[in-house]
Motif scaffolding. Structure first.
Motif, PDB file in Angstrom:
ATOM      1  N   LEU A 157       0.828  -1.199   0.000  1.00  0.00           N
ATOM      2  CA  LEU A 157       0.000   0.000   0.000  1.00  0.00           C
ATOM      3  C   LEU A 157       0.865   1.254   0.000  1.00  0.00           C
ATOM      4  O   LEU A 157       0.552   2.236  -0.692  1.00  0.00           O
ATOM      5  CB  LEU A 157      -0.923  -0.005   1.222  1.00  0.00           C
ATOM      6  CG  LEU A 157      -1.909   1.164   1.327  1.00  0.00           C
ATOM      7  CD1 LEU A 157      -2.824   1.204   0.108  1.00  0.00           C
ATOM      8  CD2 LEU A 157      -2.735   1.068   2.601  1.00  0.00           C
ATOM      9  N   GLY A 158       1.957   1.235   0.758  1.00  0.00           N
ATOM     10  CA  GLY A 158       2.833   2.404   0.804  1.00  0.00           C
ATOM     11  C   GLY A 158       3.440   2.708  -0.548  1.00  0.00           C
ATOM     12  O   GLY A 158       3.456   3.869  -1.004  1.00  0.00           O
ATOM     13  N   VAL A 159       3.949   1.684  -1.236  1.00  0.00           N
ATOM     14  CA  VAL A 159       4.528   1.890  -2.564  1.00  0.00           C
ATOM     15  C   VAL A 159       3.449   2.335  -3.547  1.00  0.00           C
ATOM     16  O   VAL A 159       3.682   3.213  -4.399  1.00  0.00           O
ATOM     17  CB  VAL A 159       5.221   0.601  -3.051  1.00  0.00           C
ATOM     18  CG1 VAL A 159       5.657   0.740  -4.513  1.00  0.00           C
ATOM     19  CG2 VAL A 159       6.429   0.283  -2.181  1.00  0.00           C
ATOM     20  N   ALA A 160       2.253   1.745  -3.439  1.00  0.00           N
ATOM     21  CA  ALA A 160       1.160   2.118  -4.341  1.00  0.00           C
ATOM     22  C   ALA A 160       0.780   3.582  -4.168  1.00  0.00           C
ATOM     23  O   ALA A 160       0.577   4.308  -5.150  1.00  0.00           O
ATOM     24  CB  ALA A 160      -0.047   1.226  -4.093  1.00  0.00           C
ATOM     25  N   LEU A 161       0.700   4.043  -2.923  1.00  0.00           N
ATOM     26  CA  LEU A 161       0.340   5.441  -2.675  1.00  0.00           C
ATOM     27  C   LEU A 161       1.430   6.384  -3.167  1.00  0.00           C
ATOM     28  O   LEU A 161       1.131   7.453  -3.730  1.00  0.00           O
ATOM     29  CB  LEU A 161       0.084   5.649  -1.182  1.00  0.00           C
ATOM     30  CG  LEU A 161      -1.152   4.945  -0.611  1.00  0.00           C
ATOM     31  CD1 LEU A 161      -1.240   5.155   0.887  1.00  0.00           C
ATOM     32  CD2 LEU A 161      -2.422   5.441  -1.298  1.00  0.00           C
ATOM     33  N   LEU A 162       2.694   6.011  -2.954  1.00  0.00           N
ATOM     34  CA  LEU A 162       3.791   6.845  -3.446  1.00  0.00           C
ATOM     35  C   LEU A 162       3.772   6.909  -4.975  1.00  0.00           C
ATOM     36  O   LEU A 162       3.942   7.983  -5.565  1.00  0.00           O
ATOM     37  CB  LEU A 162       5.124   6.276  -2.956  1.00  0.00           C
ATOM     38  CG  LEU A 162       6.381   7.032  -3.388  1.00  0.00           C
ATOM     39  CD1 LEU A 162       6.353   8.463  -2.863  1.00  0.00           C
ATOM     40  CD2 LEU A 162       7.633   6.313  -2.896  1.00  0.00           C
ATOM     41  N   ALA A 163       3.545   5.752  -5.609  1.00  0.00           N
ATOM     42  CA  ALA A 163       3.473   5.728  -7.067  1.00  0.00           C
ATOM     43  C   ALA A 163       2.317   6.580  -7.571  1.00  0.00           C
ATOM     44  O   ALA A 163       2.449   7.308  -8.571  1.00  0.00           O
ATOM     45  CB  ALA A 163       3.324   4.281  -7.547  1.00  0.00           C
ATOM     46  N   GLU A 164       1.200   6.519  -6.893  1.00  0.00           N
ATOM     47  CA  GLU A 164       0.040   7.276  -7.336  1.00  0.00           C
ATOM     48  C   GLU A 164       0.213   8.768  -7.118  1.00  0.00           C
ATOM     49  O   GLU A 164      -0.410   9.587  -7.807  1.00  0.00           O
ATOM     50  CB  GLU A 164      -1.212   6.756  -6.642  1.00  0.00           C
ATOM     51  CG  GLU A 164      -1.667   5.408  -7.194  1.00  0.00           C
ATOM     52  CD  GLU A 164      -2.709   4.721  -6.340  1.00  0.00           C
ATOM     53  OE1 GLU A 164      -3.337   5.411  -5.505  1.00  0.00           O
ATOM     54  OE2 GLU A 164      -2.898   3.498  -6.502  1.00  0.00           O
ATOM     55  N   VAL A 207       7.770   7.301 -13.718  1.00  0.00           N
ATOM     56  CA  VAL A 207       8.160   6.936 -12.351  1.00  0.00           C
ATOM     57  C   VAL A 207       6.985   6.271 -11.630  1.00  0.00           C
ATOM     58  O   VAL A 207       7.131   5.203 -11.022  1.00  0.00           O
ATOM     59  CB  VAL A 207       8.652   8.174 -11.580  1.00  0.00           C
ATOM     60  CG1 VAL A 207       8.820   7.850 -10.096  1.00  0.00           C
ATOM     61  CG2 VAL A 207       9.979   8.668 -12.146  1.00  0.00           C
ATOM     62  N   GLY A 208       5.814   6.901 -11.695  1.00  0.00           N
ATOM     63  CA  GLY A 208       4.657   6.341 -11.003  1.00  0.00           C
ATOM     64  C   GLY A 208       4.244   4.987 -11.541  1.00  0.00           C
ATOM     65  O   GLY A 208       4.056   4.030 -10.776  1.00  0.00           O
ATOM     66  N   LEU A 209       4.142   4.872 -12.857  1.00  0.00           N
ATOM     67  CA  LEU A 209       3.714   3.601 -13.442  1.00  0.00           C
ATOM     68  C   LEU A 209       4.823   2.563 -13.400  1.00  0.00           C
ATOM     69  O   LEU A 209       4.544   1.351 -13.311  1.00  0.00           O
ATOM     70  CB  LEU A 209       3.256   3.832 -14.884  1.00  0.00           C
ATOM     71  CG  LEU A 209       1.998   4.703 -15.013  1.00  0.00           C
ATOM     72  CD1 LEU A 209       1.709   5.030 -16.467  1.00  0.00           C
ATOM     73  CD2 LEU A 209       0.785   4.022 -14.376  1.00  0.00           C
ATOM     74  N   GLY A 210       6.083   2.994 -13.454  1.00  0.00           N
ATOM     75  CA  GLY A 210       7.192   2.057 -13.313  1.00  0.00           C
ATOM     76  C   GLY A 210       7.230   1.413 -11.941  1.00  0.00           C
ATOM     77  O   GLY A 210       7.507   0.217 -11.805  1.00  0.00           O
ATOM     78  N   MET A 211       6.927   2.182 -10.902  1.00  0.00           N
ATOM     79  CA  MET A 211       6.862   1.624  -9.551  1.00  0.00           C
ATOM     80  C   MET A 211       5.752   0.586  -9.459  1.00  0.00           C
ATOM     81  O   MET A 211       5.923  -0.476  -8.859  1.00  0.00           O
ATOM     82  CB  MET A 211       6.637   2.742  -8.537  1.00  0.00           C
ATOM     83  CG  MET A 211       7.820   3.681  -8.383  1.00  0.00           C
ATOM     84  SD  MET A 211       7.427   5.137  -7.369  1.00  0.00           S
ATOM     85  CE  MET A 211       7.168   4.362  -5.776  1.00  0.00           C
ATOM     86  N   LYS A 212       4.618   0.885 -10.067  1.00  0.00           N
ATOM     87  CA  LYS A 212       3.505  -0.069 -10.032  1.00  0.00           C
ATOM     88  C   LYS A 212       3.789  -1.316 -10.860  1.00  0.00           C
ATOM     89  O   LYS A 212       3.240  -2.386 -10.583  1.00  0.00           O
ATOM     90  CB  LYS A 212       2.228   0.608 -10.524  1.00  0.00           C
ATOM     91  CG  LYS A 212       1.583   1.515  -9.480  1.00  0.00           C
ATOM     92  CD  LYS A 212       0.231   1.971  -9.929  1.00  0.00           C
ATOM     93  CE  LYS A 212      -0.547   2.570  -8.756  1.00  0.00           C
ATOM     94  NZ  LYS A 212      -0.895   1.599  -7.713  1.00  0.00           N
ATOM     95  N   ALA A 213       4.647  -1.178 -11.876  1.00  0.00           N
ATOM     96  CA  ALA A 213       4.990  -2.325 -12.705  1.00  0.00           C
ATOM     97  C   ALA A 213       6.100  -3.168 -12.099  1.00  0.00           C
ATOM     98  O   ALA A 213       6.447  -4.210 -12.657  1.00  0.00           O
ATOM     99  CB  ALA A 213       5.415  -1.840 -14.092  1.00  0.00           C
ATOM    100  N   GLY A 214       6.671  -2.740 -10.973  1.00  0.00           N
ATOM    101  CA  GLY A 214       7.758  -3.493 -10.350  1.00  0.00           C
ATOM    102  C   GLY A 214       9.084  -3.299 -11.060  1.00  0.00           C
ATOM    103  O   GLY A 214       9.926  -4.204 -11.075  1.00  0.00           O
ATOM    104  N   LEU A 215       9.295  -2.123 -11.637  1.00  0.00           N
ATOM    105  CA  LEU A 215      10.540  -1.844 -12.346  1.00  0.00           C
ATOM    106  C   LEU A 215      11.669  -1.657 -11.331  1.00  0.00           C
ATOM    107  O   LEU A 215      11.546  -0.898 -10.371  1.00  0.00           O
ATOM    108  CB  LEU A 215      10.372  -0.581 -13.196  1.00  0.00           C
ATOM    109  CG  LEU A 215      11.509  -0.215 -14.141  1.00  0.00           C
ATOM    110  CD1 LEU A 215      11.746  -1.315 -15.163  1.00  0.00           C
ATOM    111  CD2 LEU A 215      11.199   1.106 -14.848  1.00  0.00           C
TER     112      LEU A 215
END
Length: 544
Positions: A157-164, A207-215
Motif C-alpha cells: 500500500l505504501g509503494v502504491a500510494l507513493l506511485a500514485e 516513475v509512477g507507473l514504473g513503480m507499479k509495474a515493479g521496475l
C-alpha cells in the motif's frame, strides 16, 4: 444504451454491485459463490464490445467515460479468465474459514478496479479506479497469515500510494496541456507532444507507473506481496492487477512521436530488470518467490519493449506490448494456481501436473509452438537486431533457466499426504487455465496487426526461438553443478534494507514518544517556554 455499452456497464457494474452487497453481513458470507460469476460480463465485453460506442456516465465535464480498444480488449479478456478460474480457487480457499469478510471485500474491490482500469477512457475515472484497485490489492495481501503478511500489505500500500502521488502529478500536468479542457485519455495523449512540460510529465508518469509495474529498483514489493498473499490472491495480483500499469503506459505515452532521449534509458532500465529478476530468482527456494522474481524479470522486459517503441515512435507498440502482457498474464496466473494445486496434492497428482506446467513455464522463455514464442516474435521487430535484440535473446535463455529452477523447487514442495487429490473443481479450473495459456495466445495473435502466423511458424523463426531455450537448459545444468553453493539472497533483496530500518524507526518512534510525554508535563513545558522567551529576548537585545 446499445449492446456494447451495456456490456461495459456490466463488466464494471457487477463486481461493484457485489462489493456494495458486502455491506450486509449475511450476504457477505454467501458472496464467495459469486467469485467466478462476477468477471463473466468482462469476458463478454472483451469479445463483443471492442470498437463500440463509448459509455458515458454523467453529463458534466467530469463524467466518467468507458471505451474498449485493442490493448484493452486483450488485457480485459485474459484478466477476466484469470479472475473466473482464480475465483474458483479463492472460493475453495475460504471454505471452512470463519473470518472471510476481509478477503471477500478486498477481492471484489480489486476486481472492480481491475476491470475498470482496462475500460476507463478518461483521466479521472482511470485514477479513481486505480486507487480502488490498489486498496483492494493491498487488502488481499493482508489476508495472508502472520506478521509477514501485515508487513507485505503495508509495504504494498505504501509503494502504491507513493506511485500514485507521482502519477497524479503527471496526470494533472497532462490535463492542463490538453486543449479545450478535455479529460479524455486519447485527447491528453495526443496533446502531450505539444506540451511545454512534456519531459516533466513523461518523467512523472514513468516513475509512477514504473513503480507499479515493479521496475527495478522499486520492485521489492513484489516478492513480499506475492509471497505473503494467499495463492489465489497472488495469482490475480501477479497476472491481472500489475497489468494496470501496462495499459496506462500504452494509452498515455505518445507512440506516434519518436522520443529516443526517454525511450532508450527506459528500455535500458527495463532490460536490466529482466536480468536482475533472474539473477535473484535463481537463489530463491520458495516457488512463489521464484515466480515473483520472474514477474520482476518479465515486467522489466515488457518495459524495455515499450521503451524501444517510444524511442522509435512506432504506433504498433501498443498492440505488440499488450499481446505480450496478455500472454504473461495467463501464464503467470496459471503458475501461481499450480503452486496452490500442488500444495494440496499427493505425489501421484504431482506427476500429472509436471508436463503441462513445464510446457507453459518454458513458454515464457519462448519455447517454439507455444504462446511465448508468438509473444517474443511479436516484439522482435520493436527490439531490432542490434544490442536490444541481442539482449532480448539472452533474456530468453535466462528466463528458461529461471523457469527450470521453478520446476525444480515446485517438485521439492512438501506434501502432507502422498495420496491426497486436488478437489475436482480446482482441478477443472487449473486445467482450464492451462488450456487458456496454451490456446488463447494463438487465437489472439490472429487479432493483432503484428507479423503473420506463417512468418512466426517459418523454420528460421522456430530455430531462433529454440536455440535460446537450449542455451537456458545448458545454463540450468551448469547452475545445478557449480552454482548451488552460492548464498541465497533474502526475498525482497534491496527491500530487506527497509525491513531492517523498520526496527530502527520503531525504536526511534518509541524514544520520540517518551520525549513527547516528558515535554508535555506542565513543569517541563513551562520551563521550556521560559527559556525560549529568555533566548528570544536576548537575541532582540543583541540585534538592537
Amino acid at each position: 444504451m446499445n449492446t456494447a455499452q451495456f456490456l461495459m456497464a456490466a463488466a464494471v457494474g457487477l463486481p461493484l454491485l457485489m462489493l456494495l452487497a458486502c455491506a450486509s453481513a449475511r450476504l457477505r458470507q454467501r458472496l464467495p459463490s459469486w467469485f467466478a460469476l462476477a468477471p463473466m460480463p468482462a469476458l463478454a465485453t472483451a469479445i463483443g464490445a471492442r470498437g463500440g460506442d463509448p459509455l458515458v456516465l454523467g453529463e458534466s465535464r467530469f463524467a466518467l467515460h468507458f471505451a474498449l480498444d485493442l490493448p484493452g480488449s486483450l488485457l480485459l479478456g485474459t484478466a477476466a479468465l484469470l479472475w473466473i478460474f482464480g475465483g474458483i480457487f479463492a472460493f475453495h480457499y475460504l471454505r471452512g474459514r470463519k473470518n472471510i469478510d476481509g478477503f471477500v471485500v478486498c477481492w471484489f474491490m480489486a476486481m472492480t478496479g481491475c476491470m475498470g482500469v482496462f475500460l476507463a477512457a478518461d483521466l479521472i475515472g482511470f485514477y479513481l479506479l486505480l486507487a480502488v484497485l490498489s486498496v483492494g490489492a493491498s487488502g488481499l495481501v493482508l489476508q495472508g497469515a502472520g506478521p509477514d503478511a501485515r508487513y507485505a500489505g503495508a509495504l504494498y500500500l505504501g509503494v502504491a500510494l507513493l506511485a500514485e502521488a507521482f502519477l497524479l502529478a503527471g496526470l494533472i500536468l497532462l490535463a492542463q496541456a490538453t486543449p479545450g479542457g478535455s479529460l479524455l485519455i486519447r485527447d491528453a495523449a495526443a496533446a502531450l507532444p505539444h506540451s511545454s512540460s512534456r519531459e516533466m510529465t513523461l518523467l512523472l508518469l514513468l516513475v509512477g507507473l514504473g513503480m507499479k509495474a515493479g521496475l527495478v529498483p522499486m520492485h521489492f514489493w513484489m516478492p513480499y506481496a506475492y509471497g505473503a498473499a494467499p495463492t489465489p490472491a497472488a495469482a490475480v495480483l501477479s497476472g491481472a492487477v500489475v497489468k494496470a500499469s501496462v495499459i496506462a503506459l500504452l494509452r498515455l505515452l505518445p507512440f506516434d512521436n519518436a522520443w529516443p532521449h526517454i525511450g532508450i534509458p527506459l528500455a535500458a532500465l527495463g532490460m536490466f530488470g529482466a536480468f536482475y529478476g533472474v539473477a535473484i530468482g535463481i537463489t530463491q527456494s520458495t516457488p512463489k518467490i521464484v515466480l515473483a522474481y520472474s514477474s520482476v524479470s518479465q515486467m522489466g522486459f515488457l518495459i524495455a519493449v515499450i521503451g524501444m517503441g517510444l524511442a522509435a515512435g512506432d504506433p504498433g507498440t501498443a498492440a505488440a506490448a499488450a499481446y505480450y502482457a496478455a500472454h504473461h498474464l495467463l501464464v503467470k496466473g496459471t503458475l501461481f494456481l499450480t503452486v496452490g494445486a500442488v500444495a494440496m496434492s499427493g505425489a501421484g497428482s504431482l506427476r500429472l501436473v509436471r508436463v503441462p506446467t513445464a510446457l507453459i513455464a518454458l513458454g515464457l522463455g519462448g519455447l517454439p509452438l507455444t504462446g511465448g514464442a508468438l509473444a517474443k516474435y511479436a516484439t522482435k521487430e520493436l527490439l531490432g537486431g542490434g544490442l536490444a535484440g541481442s539482449m532480448a535473446v539472452a533474456s530468453s535463455a535466462a528466463t528458461t533457466l529461471l523457469m527450470l529452477h521453478f520446476m525444480r523447487r515446485l517438485n521439492a514442495m512438501p506434501n502432507t499426504d502422498s495420496d491426497a487429490r486436488t478437489p475436482v473443481p480446482l482441478t477443472g479450473a487449473w486445467l482450464a487455465m492451462v488450456l487458456a495459456s496454451l490456446v488463447a495466445p494463438w487465437v489472439l495473435y490472429l487479432d493483432i496487426p503484428v507479423g503473420t502466423l506463417s512468418g512466426a511458424l517459418a523454420p528460421a523463426a522456430l530455430w531462433s526461438a529454440l536455440w535460446p531455450v537450449i542455451a537456458g537448459v545448458a545454463l540450468f545444468i551448469g547452475w545445478n553443478r557449480w552454482g548451488a553453493s552460492m548464498p541465497s539472497v533474502p526475498a525482497g533483496d534491496v527491500g530487506s534494507l527497509l525491513h531492517g530500518l523498520h526496527r530502527v524507526w520503531r525504536e526511534a518512534g518509541h524514544v520520540t514518544g517518551l520525549a513527547d510525554a516528558l515535554v508535555r508535563r506542565w513543569s517541563v513545558s513551562c520551563l521550556t517556554l521560559l527559556l525560549a522567551v529568555l533566548l528570544f529576548g536576548g537575541l532582540l537585545m543583541v540585534a538592537g
